[in-house]
Enzyme design. Structure first.
Site, PDB file in Angstrom:
ATOM      1  N   LEU A 109      58.570  -9.513 -26.418  1.00  0.00           N
ATOM      2  CA  LEU A 109      58.002  -9.650 -25.215  1.00  0.00           C
ATOM      3  C   LEU A 109      57.912 -10.647 -24.086  1.00  0.00           C
ATOM      4  O   LEU A 109      56.770 -11.657 -24.750  1.00  0.00           O
ATOM      5  CB  LEU A 109      58.107  -8.595 -25.030  1.00  0.00           C
ATOM      6  CG  LEU A 109      58.105  -6.810 -25.240  1.00  0.00           C
ATOM      7  CD1 LEU A 109      58.059  -5.989 -24.574  1.00  0.00           C
ATOM      8  CD2 LEU A 109      59.705  -6.622 -25.120  1.00  0.00           C
ATOM      9  N   GLU A 179      52.249  -5.781 -33.323  1.00  0.00           N
ATOM     10  CA  GLU A 179      51.273  -5.500 -31.789  1.00  0.00           C
ATOM     11  C   GLU A 179      50.113  -5.036 -32.167  1.00  0.00           C
ATOM     12  O   GLU A 179      49.429  -5.353 -31.276  1.00  0.00           O
ATOM     13  CB  GLU A 179      52.133  -3.953 -31.230  1.00  0.00           C
ATOM     14  CG  GLU A 179      53.353  -4.073 -30.199  1.00  0.00           C
ATOM     15  CD  GLU A 179      54.461  -4.345 -30.949  1.00  0.00           C
ATOM     16  OE1 GLU A 179      54.747  -4.110 -32.302  1.00  0.00           O
ATOM     17  OE2 GLU A 179      56.246  -4.384 -30.998  1.00  0.00           O
TER      18      GLU A 179
END
Ligand code: CO8
Length: 303
Positions: A109, A179
């Site tokens: 992302l 993450e």
């Protein structure tokens, strides 16, 4: 922008594209002049290049968003439209996803989409991320990730939505859901996709530590299915696709759906709540601070 509006709309891109691009006559889908033209030619949009070979029924989608194919809202919108068009074209049976950026499949992302943005914009972005996952994970096409570079976080997610993963055997490349290293948490559907791929215990360790694996390690845990020399990634993907396409579509598609439907249903029935969770999490001061530090670290590492 009409395309973004389609993503905002709960019915997503399907309705937009079906209104725009097809009509039904005698049970057959007839394509609009735009799509008919694209059946014969390669279509190129700024961030995605699609080469569709009608003789094999296989499309190669190259991500071409410099420098690192990060998944911005614009990228995701183009990407979803590209997949949807192929999905609607009855002559397309397989999709190979790869990168034409050196050393990187996708950096995941776009962090800038999550940093310093309004809640509305964050919500719009997250809906597009969900849409990408839903499109790929539920695709009727055979999907193969030709991973010719590093593939962290969202890049890894994109890869593990595919039916098969071939990675370049280059120890400098890495793949995984990292993450937690950014101070953020992989959502349940990232976690579920990883669990479906490598199992519960491996996912638990990988996600808690935010592990990035080199290609050999990724092969060992089953995160990728095959390693090949870098210059053979695409040809191997094409050869592998031919094997998958030898299986009758309907039997393969029903089997795929049987395996994936429970995971897909979990998100589709919680989509709005998942967006709300993301927005309230990502806009927290502490999370914004973590993202800022991570961005600074990326810049420093470069210097
Ligand atoms: N988003 C935005 N910009 C990025 C990203 C990214 N994901 N990755 C790299 N960039 C930028 C860099 O800052 C750099 O910018 P600049 O040129 O302005 O300094 C430029 O792209 C090139 O980057 P590098 O010099 O680092 O390129 P390399 O070829 O050396 O390395 C890598 C490529 C390996 C991809 C490296 O850039 C990297 O590790 N990037 C970070 C990858 C990452 O950690 N992505 C995580 C994104 S978060 C995600 O996908 C899931 C989030 C789920 C959210 C859940 C919340 C609830």
């Amino acid at each position: 922008m009409a395309l973004r509006a389609a993503l905002r709309n709960k019915s997503g891109l399907s309705s937009l594209l079906s209104q725009r691009s097809s009509c039904h006559s005698h049970g057959r889908v007839c394509l609009s002049p735009v799509l008919v033209a694209q059946r014969r030619n390669n279509s190129t949009s700024p961030k995605i290049k699609v080469d569709f070979d009608q003789s094999t029924g296989v499309a190669v989608m190259q991500m071409q968003s410099p420098p690192v194919n990060s998944l911005s809202l614009d990228f995701l919108t183009e990407f979803c439209i590209g997949v949807e068009k192929l999905e609607m074209d009855k002559s397309c049976r397989g999709l190979i996803i790869t990168s034409n950026q050196p050393k990187v499949f996708s950096a995941g992302l776009d962090i800038m989409e999550m940093y310093g943005k309004s809640p509305e914009r964050c919500g719009e972005f997250w809906r597009a991320v969900q849409e990408m996952w839903l499109k790929l994970y539920s695709s009727n096409l055979v999907t193969i990730a030709a991973i010719n570079g590093s593939s962290p976080a969202g890049g890894c997610l994109m890869s593990i939505t595919c039916d098969y993963r071939i990675m370049a055997d280059n120890p400098r490349y890495s793949i995984g859901l990292n993450e937690t290293q950014l101070g953020i948490v992989a959502p349940f559907w990232f976690k579920d996709t990883m669990t479906n791929t490598v199992g519960h215990r491996t996912t638990e360790i990988a996600l808690e530590l935010g592990l990035l694996y080199n290609p050999s390690e990724a092969l060992k845990i089953g995160l990728v299915d095959q390693l090949v020399p870098e210059d053979q990634v695409l040809t191997t993907a094409t050869q592998t696709m031919a094997k998958w396409l030898a299986i009758p579509d309907h039997a393969r598609q029903i089997t795929k759906s049987m395996m994936r439907k429970p995971t897909i249903d979990k998100l589709t029935s919680n989509r709005e709540a998942d967006i709300q969770n993301f927005v309230s999490f990502i806009t927290k001061d502490s999370i914004q601070k973590s993202l800022r530090m991570y961005l600074e670290m990326l810049k420093k590492r470069k210097g």
